[in-house]
Design a protein around this motif. Sequence first.
Motif, PDB file in Angstrom:
ATOM      1  N   ASP A  63       1.972  95.663  63.761  1.00 13.00           N
ATOM      2  CA  ASP A  63       0.793  95.190  63.027  1.00 13.00           C
ATOM      3  C   ASP A  63       0.606  95.992  61.740  1.00 13.00           C
ATOM      4  O   ASP A  63       0.267  95.439  60.693  1.00 13.00           O
ATOM      5  N   CYS A  64       0.816  97.283  61.818  1.00 18.74           N
ATOM      6  CA  CYS A  64       0.716  98.136  60.639  1.00 18.74           C
ATOM      7  C   CYS A  64       1.787  97.727  59.623  1.00 18.74           C
ATOM      8  O   CYS A  64       1.508  97.586  58.429  1.00 18.74           O
ATOM      9  N   PHE A  65       3.005  97.517  60.093  1.00 21.33           N
ATOM     10  CA  PHE A  65       4.106  97.089  59.228  1.00 21.33           C
ATOM     11  C   PHE A  65       3.763  95.772  58.551  1.00 21.33           C
ATOM     12  O   PHE A  65       3.955  95.611  57.341  1.00 21.33           O
ATOM     13  N   ASP A  66       3.225  94.813  59.309  1.00 24.84           N
ATOM     14  CA  ASP A  66       2.849  93.512  58.752  1.00 24.84           C
ATOM     15  C   ASP A  66       1.746  93.647  57.710  1.00 24.84           C
ATOM     16  O   ASP A  66       1.741  92.942  56.700  1.00 24.84           O
ATOM     17  N   SER A  67       0.807  94.557  57.938  1.00 30.29           N
ATOM     18  CA  SER A  67      -0.269  94.783  56.969  1.00 30.29           C
ATOM     19  C   SER A  67       0.297  95.294  55.643  1.00 30.29           C
ATOM     20  O   SER A  67      -0.110  94.850  54.573  1.00 30.29           O
ATOM     21  N   LEU A  68       1.233  96.212  55.721  1.00 33.11           N
ATOM     22  CA  LEU A  68       1.852  96.728  54.502  1.00 33.11           C
ATOM     23  C   LEU A  68       2.675  95.650  53.805  1.00 33.11           C
ATOM     24  O   LEU A  68       2.717  95.587  52.575  1.00 33.11           O
ATOM     25  N   ALA A  69       3.310  94.790  54.583  1.00 36.59           N
ATOM     26  CA  ALA A  69       4.138  93.723  54.006  1.00 36.59           C
ATOM     27  C   ALA A  69       3.312  92.749  53.169  1.00 36.59           C
ATOM     28  O   ALA A  69       3.836  92.121  52.243  1.00 36.59           O
ATOM     29  N   ALA A  70       2.023  92.644  53.453  1.00 34.02           N
ATOM     30  CA  ALA A  70       1.152  91.778  52.654  1.00 34.02           C
ATOM     31  C   ALA A  70       1.064  92.288  51.216  1.00 34.02           C
ATOM     32  O   ALA A  70       0.866  91.509  50.296  1.00 34.02           O
ATOM     33  N   TYR A  71       1.224  93.595  51.020  1.00 29.25           N
ATOM     34  CA  TYR A  71       1.141  94.196  49.689  1.00 29.25           C
ATOM     35  C   TYR A  71       2.513  94.542  49.117  1.00 29.25           C
ATOM     36  O   TYR A  71       2.646  94.730  47.907  1.00 29.25           O
ATOM     37  N   LEU A  72       3.501  94.673  49.997  1.00 28.80           N
ATOM     38  CA  LEU A  72       4.859  95.043  49.582  1.00 28.80           C
ATOM     39  C   LEU A  72       5.832  93.966  50.068  1.00 28.80           C
ATOM     40  O   LEU A  72       6.396  94.069  51.153  1.00 28.80           O
ATOM     41  N   PRO A  73       6.020  92.918  49.268  1.00 31.17           N
ATOM     42  CA  PRO A  73       6.820  91.764  49.700  1.00 31.17           C
ATOM     43  C   PRO A  73       8.239  92.090  50.162  1.00 31.17           C
ATOM     44  O   PRO A  73       8.790  91.382  50.995  1.00 31.17           O
ATOM     45  N   GLU A  74       8.839  93.180  49.646  1.00 30.86           N
ATOM     46  CA  GLU A  74      10.205  93.506  50.064  1.00 30.86           C
ATOM     47  C   GLU A  74      10.292  93.842  51.545  1.00 30.86           C
ATOM     48  O   GLU A  74      11.353  93.776  52.150  1.00 30.86           O
ATOM     49  N   LEU A  75       9.157  94.175  52.163  1.00 29.76           N
ATOM     50  CA  LEU A  75       9.151  94.458  53.598  1.00 29.76           C
ATOM     51  C   LEU A  75       9.372  93.203  54.426  1.00 29.76           C
ATOM     52  O   LEU A  75       9.767  93.297  55.583  1.00 29.76           O
ATOM     53  N   THR A  76       9.123  92.041  53.856  1.00 29.93           N
ATOM     54  CA  THR A  76       9.331  90.794  54.606  1.00 29.93           C
ATOM     55  C   THR A  76      10.814  90.527  54.820  1.00 29.93           C
ATOM     56  O   THR A  76      11.168  89.679  55.629  1.00 29.93           O
ATOM     57  N   GLN A  77      11.671  91.259  54.120  1.00 28.45           N
ATOM     58  CA  GLN A  77      13.114  91.077  54.238  1.00 28.45           C
ATOM     59  C   GLN A  77      13.735  91.918  55.354  1.00 28.45           C
ATOM     60  O   GLN A  77      14.941  91.874  55.566  1.00 28.45           O
ATOM     61  N   THR A  78      12.911  92.693  56.046  1.00 26.61           N
ATOM     62  CA  THR A  78      13.424  93.591  57.072  1.00 26.61           C
ATOM     63  C   THR A  78      12.407  93.705  58.204  1.00 26.61           C
ATOM     64  O   THR A  78      11.327  93.157  58.138  1.00 26.61           O
ATOM     65  N   SER A  79      12.773  94.406  59.243  1.00 29.95           N
ATOM     66  CA  SER A  79      11.847  94.690  60.348  1.00 29.95           C
ATOM     67  C   SER A  79      11.600  96.191  60.368  1.00 29.95           C
ATOM     68  O   SER A  79      12.317  96.961  59.721  1.00 29.95           O
ATOM     69  N   LEU A  80      10.624  96.617  61.118  1.00 29.69           N
ATOM     70  CA  LEU A  80      10.326  98.047  61.218  1.00 29.69           C
ATOM     71  C   LEU A  80      11.518  98.807  61.789  1.00 29.69           C
ATOM     72  O   LEU A  80      11.890  99.866  61.290  1.00 29.69           O
ATOM     73  N   VAL A  81      12.150  98.254  62.791  1.00 28.57           N
ATOM     74  CA  VAL A  81      13.311  98.923  63.409  1.00 28.57           C
ATOM     75  C   VAL A  81      14.439  99.055  62.385  1.00 28.57           C
ATOM     76  O   VAL A  81      15.024 100.130  62.231  1.00 28.57           O
ATOM     77  N   GLU A  82      14.730  97.981  61.662  1.00 29.51           N
ATOM     78  CA  GLU A  82      15.792  98.029  60.642  1.00 29.51           C
ATOM     79  C   GLU A  82      15.449  99.014  59.533  1.00 29.51           C
ATOM     80  O   GLU A  82      16.316  99.754  59.055  1.00 29.51           O
ATOM     81  N   LEU A  83      14.183  99.043  59.145  1.00 30.52           N
ATOM     82  CA  LEU A  83      13.740  99.956  58.098  1.00 30.52           C
ATOM     83  C   LEU A  83      14.007 101.401  58.504  1.00 30.52           C
ATOM     84  O   LEU A  83      14.597 102.174  57.748  1.00 30.52           O
ATOM     85  N   LEU A  84      13.591 101.763  59.718  1.00 25.13           N
ATOM     86  CA  LEU A  84      13.737 103.148  60.159  1.00 25.13           C
ATOM     87  C   LEU A  84      15.184 103.526  60.445  1.00 25.13           C
ATOM     88  O   LEU A  84      15.559 104.695  60.349  1.00 25.13           O
ATOM     89  N   GLU A  85      16.013 102.542  60.777  1.00 25.50           N
ATOM     90  CA  GLU A  85      17.439 102.819  60.973  1.00 25.50           C
ATOM     91  C   GLU A  85      18.149 102.987  59.633  1.00 25.50           C
ATOM     92  O   GLU A  85      19.039 103.813  59.492  1.00 25.50           O
ATOM     93  N   SER A  86      17.744 102.197  58.637  1.00 28.89           N
ATOM     94  CA  SER A  86      18.409 102.226  57.332  1.00 28.89           C
ATOM     95  C   SER A  86      17.923 103.348  56.426  1.00 28.89           C
ATOM     96  O   SER A  86      18.673 103.833  55.580  1.00 28.89           O
TER      97      SER A  86
END
Length: 123
Positions: A63-86
């Motif tokens: 939910d926190c990740f989705d909230s940030l994605a509303a302001y940071l569109p590049e987050l819609t291209q990944t998931s939280l798990v992928e983000l933290l792995e990459s």
Amino acid sequence: MEHWTAFLQFSQMEIKGKILDGIPGELTKVKFISYTATLQEVAEFFQFLQLTNKWDENVLRGDCFDSLAAYLPELTQTSLVELLESYQPKLRLEDFKRSVNLNKALPSDSTWPSFKMFCQLDN
């Protein structure tokens, strides 16, 4: 909105490395413009929340990740798990003071100039 407020506050934090032999270490986290945050900076924010136990027990990390994605569109291209792995966070527990507080109020004195800089980037 509460997640974005916490992210705004995190964006304005500076964290210095440990003091060795009386000499402060280099900055381990510098201020950044939250509206143009990199994926690495978002990963560091999630690491900060984890290390400082700032997670609201009633809120899922997704939910926190989705909230940030509303302001940071590049987050819609990944998931939280992928983000933290990459983007491996570099912050450590030792980098923080004993108590780091995030207020629920917007830190307008520091974020307003950041927002103005963001707006000027489009011009």
